[in-house]
Write a protein that holds these residues in place. Structure first.
Motif, PDB file in Angstrom:
ATOM      1  N   PHE A  83       0.885  -1.166   0.000  1.00 44.07           N
ATOM      2  CA  PHE A  83       0.000   0.000   0.000  1.00 44.07           C
ATOM      3  C   PHE A  83       0.914   1.205   0.000  1.00 44.07           C
ATOM      4  N   THR A 142       2.245   2.886  14.351  1.00 42.89           N
ATOM      5  CA  THR A 142       1.759   2.042  13.258  1.00 42.89           C
ATOM      6  C   THR A 142       0.454   1.344  13.644  1.00 42.89           C
ATOM      7  N   ALA A 143      -0.192   0.749  12.649  1.00 44.48           N
ATOM      8  CA  ALA A 143      -1.417  -0.016  12.907  1.00 44.48           C
ATOM      9  C   ALA A 143      -1.106  -1.217  13.798  1.00 44.48           C
ATOM     10  N   SER A 144       0.108  -1.746  13.677  1.00 45.60           N
ATOM     11  CA  SER A 144       0.478  -2.877  14.524  1.00 45.60           C
ATOM     12  C   SER A 144       0.366  -2.481  15.990  1.00 45.60           C
ATOM     13  N   HIS A 185      -4.586  -9.204   8.795  1.00 49.38           N
ATOM     14  CA  HIS A 185      -3.171  -8.831   8.756  1.00 49.38           C
ATOM     15  C   HIS A 185      -2.384  -9.509   9.885  1.00 49.38           C
ATOM     16  N   ASP A 267     -10.151  -3.348  11.784  1.00 47.07           N
ATOM     17  CA  ASP A 267      -8.869  -2.984  11.182  1.00 47.07           C
ATOM     18  C   ASP A 267      -9.129  -2.384   9.803  1.00 47.07           C
ATOM     19  N   ASN A 296      -4.888   4.279   9.234  1.00 45.00           N
ATOM     20  CA  ASN A 296      -3.525   4.788   9.066  1.00 45.00           C
ATOM     21  C   ASN A 296      -3.458   5.966   8.089  1.00 45.00           C
ATOM     22  N   HIS A 298      -0.861   7.358   7.430  1.00 35.83           N
ATOM     23  CA  HIS A 298       0.419   7.202   6.716  1.00 35.83           C
ATOM     24  C   HIS A 298       0.300   6.234   5.552  1.00 35.83           C
ATOM     25  N   LYS A 299      -0.875   5.668   5.343  1.00 37.56           N
ATOM     26  CA  LYS A 299      -1.016   4.847   4.144  1.00 37.56           C
ATOM     27  C   LYS A 299      -1.591   5.656   2.989  1.00 37.56           C
TER      28      LYS A 299
HETATM   29  C1  LIG Z   1      -0.798  -2.147   6.490  1.00 29.84           C
HETATM   30  C2  LIG Z   1      -1.785  -2.818   7.339  1.00 29.84           C
HETATM   31  C3  LIG Z   1      -1.508  -3.096   8.681  1.00 29.84           C
HETATM   32  C4  LIG Z   1      -0.165  -2.805   9.310  1.00 29.84           C
HETATM   33  O1  LIG Z   1       0.146  -1.477   9.286  1.00 29.84           O
HETATM   34  P1  LIG Z   1       1.449  -0.883  10.013  1.00 29.84           P
HETATM   35  O2  LIG Z   1       1.094   0.544  10.224  1.00 29.84           O
HETATM   36  O3  LIG Z   1       2.586  -1.084   9.073  1.00 29.84           O
HETATM   37  O4  LIG Z   1       1.642  -1.624  11.286  1.00 29.84           O
HETATM   38  C5  LIG Z   1      -2.497  -3.682   9.433  1.00 29.84           C
HETATM   39  N1  LIG Z   1      -3.696  -3.983   8.896  1.00 29.84           N
HETATM   40  C6  LIG Z   1      -3.997  -3.740   7.620  1.00 29.84           C
HETATM   41  C7  LIG Z   1      -5.352  -4.083   7.090  1.00 29.84           C
HETATM   42  C8  LIG Z   1      -3.047  -3.147   6.795  1.00 29.84           C
HETATM   43  O5  LIG Z   1      -3.347  -2.895   5.518  1.00 29.84           O
END
Ligand SMILES: *Cc1c(COP(=O)(O)O)cnc(C)c1O
Length: 476
Positions: A83, A142-144, A185, A267, A296, A298-299
């Motif tokens: 992404f 981050t999403a993590s 994920h 998520d 996010n 940042h995505k």
């Molecule tokens: C990219 C993504 C994550 C992880 O994102 P990070 O910010 O890199 O930790 C988690 N869940 C989904 C659905 C993603 O697309």
């Protein structure tokens, strides 16, 4: 001894901004993906640190000599892998200012603006994606990290005394179970791992032909676990999965979560931003029934790494899971303000909300939504090309800006098709013009193209199709 003198800083700063402006403006001259081999960069960096200082000009001139060949250019409009994570002008400027302040937002008192700006930006963003007022947001890296905090809250909500007594050596503790689809994920699994759920406490629920979680299978799994004496505690619905961007049926999953009293975490790391587009409102349907949601910026919102948002309507539970205030961090304002250190694992926190303040003000909500809208339309066009070409195959629906496809000229066995498509992807990426990634769907090797960069224009997507098509048809 002191810092770099003011005038030297000013001059180097102008020089660096000039370099960045020229770099971003001429980024298409670089191959998208770094072409170097492992170790090539480390070879150029002296083994030992310099004993005496060097001139900043020397350091800056090494950007082109040492760094650039090792860069995979995420800001390149040919970058269509994974992404996108791209940095807009206002995002870069905000990042510089964040470094200049170097403010630590651990407490309100340690820089009130960090806490208050974050609160305001979370309020803006909450409105942008149409969440009700009872949602409270916080920024993590981050999403993590966001999802780990959500799962920790889910664990705390059970009231089984994890905070006080931990888990190790306890005979009174049932096995706790987390549910997600098999397309979720890996960060969900990692969060669960970290929190003592264990790999065999994670249930991967099967998906339908559109890669969406099958709610009946979820309920069956929960019933089975309860019969075995386990304790289901959390379910994760993904809105925009990483492989195909499929959307789990949040409504049915919410029904089940409510029936069994599970924490529902959504998520939406990649696709969540589309909730700000009026005609995409379906994306956020039933989000108000989730306990937490991760998105996010940042995505797909032109924000330099990193910035992830966690919304929850149960901030008190998140606080209960993490708050621990030693004497030296007590302040007079504790009863009046949120001290953000209370809502997570980390103490120190960067001034990340500044990026949102710059980006949302510069582009405006409409400006951001219009860009996302274009990306979605171009992905649709690309997928139409795939559908129309009789030697290509669309391998998943395209609800957002990511297209999964493969070359399939007919008359080939599955194993051979996998080899052909692997070779095709390698050839496309080796041109340096675009960078695509892959996934596996039911053992099929599938190529994945994603659009979402601030520098993407329609011509880049058209060129990508020409390159994909021509390369495939020239394969021997
Ligand atoms: C990219 C993504 C994550 C992880 O994102 P990070 O910010 O890199 O930790 C988690 N869940 C989904 C659905 C993603 O697309």
């Amino acid at each position: 001894m002191s810092d770099m003198p003011k005038e030297e800083f000013r001059k180097a700063g102008y020089q660096l901004i000039d370099w960045i402006a020229d770099y971003l403006n001429s980024i298409e001259k670089y191959p998208v993906m770094s072409q170097i081999k492992p170790g090539d960069i480390s070879k150029q960096i002296p083994v030992a640190p310099p004993v005496n200082g060097e001139k900043i000009e020397k350091v800056l001139s090494d950007i082109d000599k040492v760094l650039i060949d090792g860069i995979t250019h995420w800001n390149h409009p040919g970058f269509m892998a994974y992404f996108n994570t791209t940095s807009s002008g206002p995002g870069i400027l905000a990042e510089i200012l964040t470094a200049a302040f170097s403010s630590n937002g651990m407490l309100w008192k340690t820089s009130p603006v960090v806490t208050e700006m974050e609160k305001s930006m979370m309020n803006w963003f909450r409105q942008m994606v149409g969440l009700p007022e009872n949602y409270w947001g916080i920024i993590y890296d981050t999403a993590s990290t966001s999802s780990m905090h959500a799962i920790a809250s889910a664990r705390e909500q059970m009231g089984l005394g994890f905070r006080e007594k931990g888990a190790a050596g306890r005979k009174d503790l049932p096995k706790i179970i987390l549910y997600s689809s098999e397309q979720a994920h890996s960060s969900i699994d990692k969060g669960a791992l970290l929190l003592g759920v264990g790999l065999d406490g994670i249930r991967k629920i099967p998906v339908n032909e559109k890669f969406e979680m099958i709610p009946e299978k979820l309920e069956e799994a929960i019933d089975e676990d309860i019969k075995k004496g386990c304790k289901p505690f959390c379910v994760v619905a993904t809105v925009g999965t990483t492989s195909t961007t499929s959307v789990d049926p949040v409504e049915q999953i919410a029904n089940i979560a409510e029936k069994y009293n599970l924490w529902l975490h959504v998520d939406a790391a990649y696709a969540g931003v589309t909730a700000m587009i009026p005609e995409m409102k379906w994306v956020s349907k039933n989000w108000e029934r989730a306990d937490s949601i991760v998105i996010n910026p940042h995505k797909w919102m032109f924000t330099p790494l990193d910035l992830s948002i966690l919304f929850t309507r149960k901030k008190e539970i998140l606080k209960r899971a993490f708050s621990l205030v030693p004497e030296y961090l007590k302040t007079a304002q504790d009863s009046e303000v949120d001290n953000l250190m209370d809502y997570g694992f980390q103490l120190g926190r960067r001034f990340r909300s500044l990026k949102l303040w710059f980006i949302i003000r510069y582009f405006g909500v409409e400006g951001i939504a219009n860009r996302l809208r274009e990306h979605i339309a171009w992905a649709k066009e690309f997928s139409n090309r795939i559908i129309e070409a009789n030697d290509f195959e669309l391998t998943a629906p395209v609800p957002f800006s990511t297209v999964c496809f493969r070359y399939n000229p007919g008359g080939k066995a599955e194993a051979e098709l996998n080899t052909i498509n692997e070779k095709l992807l390698e050839k496309i990426n080796s041109t340096g013009k675009i960078f695509l990634s892959h996934t596996k769907l039911y053992e099929k090797f599938v190529i994945r193209l994603t659009i979402g960069g601030i520098r993407h224009e329609q011509r880049h997507i058209e060129n990508a199709w020409e390159l994909v098509k021509t390369t495939a048809r020239e394969l021997k």
